[in-house]
Design a protein around this motif. Sequence first.
Motif, PDB file in Angstrom:
ATOM      1  N   LEU A  79       4.110   4.388  36.446  1.00  0.00           N
ATOM      2  CA  LEU A  79       3.539   5.537  37.157  1.00  0.00           C
ATOM      3  C   LEU A  79       3.137   5.140  38.575  1.00  0.00           C
ATOM      4  N   THR A  80       2.469   3.991  38.707  1.00  0.00           N
ATOM      5  CA  THR A  80       2.041   3.533  40.025  1.00  0.00           C
ATOM      6  C   THR A  80       3.233   3.225  40.919  1.00  0.00           C
ATOM      7  N   ALA A  81       4.252   2.562  40.375  1.00  0.00           N
ATOM      8  CA  ALA A  81       5.433   2.225  41.171  1.00  0.00           C
ATOM      9  C   ALA A  81       6.173   3.484  41.622  1.00  0.00           C
ATOM     10  N   THR A  82       6.255   4.477  40.748  1.00  0.00           N
ATOM     11  CA  THR A  82       6.937   5.723  41.107  1.00  0.00           C
ATOM     12  C   THR A  82       6.235   6.423  42.256  1.00  0.00           C
ATOM     13  N   LEU A  83       4.907   6.463  42.213  1.00  0.00           N
ATOM     14  CA  LEU A  83       4.164   7.106  43.297  1.00  0.00           C
ATOM     15  C   LEU A  83       4.246   6.294  44.584  1.00  0.00           C
ATOM     16  N   MET A  84       4.297   4.983  44.471  1.00  0.00           N
ATOM     17  CA  MET A  84       4.397   4.150  45.669  1.00  0.00           C
ATOM     18  C   MET A  84       5.734   4.320  46.375  1.00  0.00           C
ATOM     19  N   THR A  85       6.778   4.673  45.637  1.00  0.00           N
ATOM     20  CA  THR A  85       8.076   4.903  46.280  1.00  0.00           C
ATOM     21  C   THR A  85       8.038   6.099  47.218  1.00  0.00           C
ATOM     22  N   GLU A  86       7.057   6.983  47.047  1.00  0.00           N
ATOM     23  CA  GLU A  86       6.929   8.143  47.924  1.00  0.00           C
ATOM     24  C   GLU A  86       6.425   7.750  49.309  1.00  0.00           C
ATOM     25  N   VAL A  87       5.663   6.668  49.398  1.00  0.00           N
ATOM     26  CA  VAL A  87       4.990   6.350  50.663  1.00  0.00           C
ATOM     27  C   VAL A  87       5.259   4.930  51.139  1.00  0.00           C
ATOM     28  N   CYS A  88       5.954   4.103  50.364  1.00  0.00           N
ATOM     29  CA  CYS A  88       6.196   2.708  50.729  1.00  0.00           C
ATOM     30  C   CYS A  88       7.690   2.421  50.772  1.00  0.00           C
TER      31      CYS A  88
END
Length: 266
Positions: A79-88
């Motif tokens: 979940l954290t990695a998926t959300l980080m792909t939006e901004v990183c």
Amino acid sequence: MDLAKEKGSSSWLTTLPLEEHGFCLHKGAFVDALALRYGWCPPNTATNCVCGANFTIEHALSCPRGGFPSIRHNEIRDLTATLMTEVCNDVCVEPDLQPLSSETMARRTAITTDNARLDIAANGFWGGRLERTFVDVRVFNPHAPSNRNTSLEQCFRKHELEKKRAYEQRVREVEHASFTPLVLSASGGLGKEATVFYKRLASLLAEKWDQPYHQVINWLRCSLSYSLLRSAIQCVRGSRSSRGRAIKTIPPMDLVSAEAHLCQMD
């Protein structure tokens, strides 16, 4: 009561059951969630675990049989990695660390093996676009004997320090990057480092999605809360033995040959 008062642990109770966001539970899961919240034993649970121990909530959340604690960890990681792909940029799950050559670590508990790896790596989270950030996740059971007689604040601090002693110096001096330990309790609470991390993540997401920060952070807390809650229910209700699992039978070769011959005739 201390676990129920943790910030974020009650988010699942205050949201609308929106299926498109994953904020819904069937009635059995809802009953189990209430039991876990108030420290009750969920109805119709087993007496003994397949490992031979007495089946209690404390044991269910920690028993490695069935791999449910690992699944709980992986859900938060993904979940954290998926959300980080939006901004990183260049987000990687389970990245390998560079092997050590002549470098020495100050602490004995530091991980020095060549095949060491962390949970997530990404560029542009804390600093510039090319600044690398490594993240490692830990979800601990607050009911475990090692945590039961310790305050929640001390539990979070203890697990954060264990992660830092194991990886921080290596990440800082060899990878030339920053390291953040994400420590969460199985009941839905966040450690100090994780709280700061997810606030930063919510801020970046709010800016990209052009949404108010308070709405994004509330949605993020609900997503984490439901992920941990479903994992806890799975630890209680999931099957830890091969009994009851579907077994795929392999058809005899003569039957396969006959079916292939019929298909050719058609």
